[in-house]
Design a protein around this motif. Structure first.
Motif, PDB file in Angstrom:
ATOM      1  N   ARG A  32       0.879  -1.048   0.574  1.00  0.00           N
ATOM      2  CA  ARG A  32      -0.191   0.221  -0.115  1.00  0.00           C
ATOM      3  C   ARG A  32       0.892   1.035  -0.139  1.00  0.00           C
ATOM      4  NH1 ARG A  32      -3.788  -2.916   4.282  1.00  0.00           N
ATOM      5  NH2 ARG A  32      -5.543  -3.412   3.048  1.00  0.00           N
ATOM      6  N   GLU A  33       2.180   1.548   0.499  1.00  0.00           N
ATOM      7  CA  GLU A  33       2.569   2.342   0.694  1.00  0.00           C
ATOM      8  C   GLU A  33       3.582   2.553  -1.105  1.00  0.00           C
ATOM      9  OE1 GLU A  33       5.701   1.480   4.002  1.00  0.00           O
ATOM     10  OE2 GLU A  33       4.384   2.031   5.336  1.00  0.00           O
ATOM     11  N   THR A  43     -10.093  -3.074  -4.626  1.00  0.00           N
ATOM     12  CA  THR A  43     -10.046  -3.529  -3.620  1.00  0.00           C
ATOM     13  C   THR A  43     -11.196  -4.658  -2.945  1.00  0.00           C
ATOM     14  OG1 THR A  43     -12.650  -2.972  -4.188  1.00  0.00           O
ATOM     15  CG2 THR A  43     -11.550  -0.707  -4.169  1.00  0.00           C
ATOM     16  N   ILE A  54      -3.362  10.050  -5.086  1.00  0.00           N
ATOM     17  CA  ILE A  54      -2.840   9.274  -3.653  1.00  0.00           C
ATOM     18  C   ILE A  54      -2.698  10.211  -3.221  1.00  0.00           C
ATOM     19  CG2 ILE A  54      -1.045   7.731  -2.778  1.00  0.00           C
ATOM     20  CD1 ILE A  54      -1.213   6.459  -5.524  1.00  0.00           C
ATOM     21  N   THR A  57      -3.628   9.176   3.364  1.00  0.00           N
ATOM     22  CA  THR A  57      -4.664   8.123   3.116  1.00  0.00           C
ATOM     23  C   THR A  57      -5.843   7.647   2.728  1.00  0.00           C
ATOM     24  OG1 THR A  57      -6.317  10.412   4.388  1.00  0.00           O
ATOM     25  CG2 THR A  57      -4.202   9.440   5.427  1.00  0.00           C
ATOM     26  N   THR A  58      -5.799   8.696   1.422  1.00  0.00           N
ATOM     27  CA  THR A  58      -6.677   8.290   0.376  1.00  0.00           C
ATOM     28  C   THR A  58      -6.454   8.501  -1.288  1.00  0.00           C
ATOM     29  OG1 THR A  58      -7.426  10.034  -0.089  1.00  0.00           O
ATOM     30  CG2 THR A  58      -8.509   9.572   1.454  1.00  0.00           C
ATOM     31  N   VAL A  59      -6.975   7.104  -1.666  1.00  0.00           N
ATOM     32  CA  VAL A  59      -7.003   6.633  -3.323  1.00  0.00           C
ATOM     33  C   VAL A  59      -8.224   6.636  -4.261  1.00  0.00           C
ATOM     34  CG1 VAL A  59      -6.114   5.243  -4.586  1.00  0.00           C
ATOM     35  CG2 VAL A  59      -5.428   4.861  -1.935  1.00  0.00           C
ATOM     36  N   GLU A  71      -9.908   4.059   1.358  1.00  0.00           N
ATOM     37  CA  GLU A  71      -9.156   4.597   2.294  1.00  0.00           C
ATOM     38  C   GLU A  71      -8.163   3.395   1.214  1.00  0.00           C
ATOM     39  OE1 GLU A  71      -8.717   6.056   5.219  1.00  0.00           O
ATOM     40  OE2 GLU A  71     -10.416   7.464   4.678  1.00  0.00           O
ATOM     41  N   LYS A  72      -6.868   4.507   1.977  1.00  0.00           N
ATOM     42  CA  LYS A  72      -5.464   3.271   1.341  1.00  0.00           C
ATOM     43  C   LYS A  72      -5.662   1.571   1.556  1.00  0.00           C
ATOM     44  CE  LYS A  72      -1.562   5.973   0.008  1.00  0.00           C
ATOM     45  NZ  LYS A  72       0.003   6.454   0.396  1.00  0.00           N
TER      46      LYS A  72
END
Length: 87
Positions: A32-33, A43, A54, A57-59, A71-72
């Protein structure tokens, strides 16, 4: 003798349940990072899309002509162009 059995059970639980789960969570956090724009992802709800933006905290994902913000932590896997799945 009972203490040895108890310790043995704890060791078995650690190596067969706790340690693999921690390893899996570590890999997922790293995945995720390292997400970037243009990646195709799935998802946890099963929505397939392409990452447009990106933040910390969100995508923002484009899917079938709509844009959705997740949310990530809601991103579960990446999808390769040939429909193969990367973890």
């Amino acid at each position: 003798m009972q203490i040895i059995m108890l310790v043995l059970m704890l060791v078995v639980f650690y190596f067969f349940l706790i340690r693999p789960q921690q390893k899996k969570q570590k890999e997922l956090k790293s995945f995720r990072e390292n997400l970037k724009q243009g990646d195709k992802v799935v998802t946890i709800g099963g929505i397939h899309g392409k990452i447009l933006e990106i933040t910390d905290t969100t995508v923002l994902i484009s899917s079938e002509g709509t844009k959705l913000r997740f949310e990530k932590s809601a991103i579960s896997t990446a999808v390769a162009d040939n429909l193969g799945v990367q973890a």
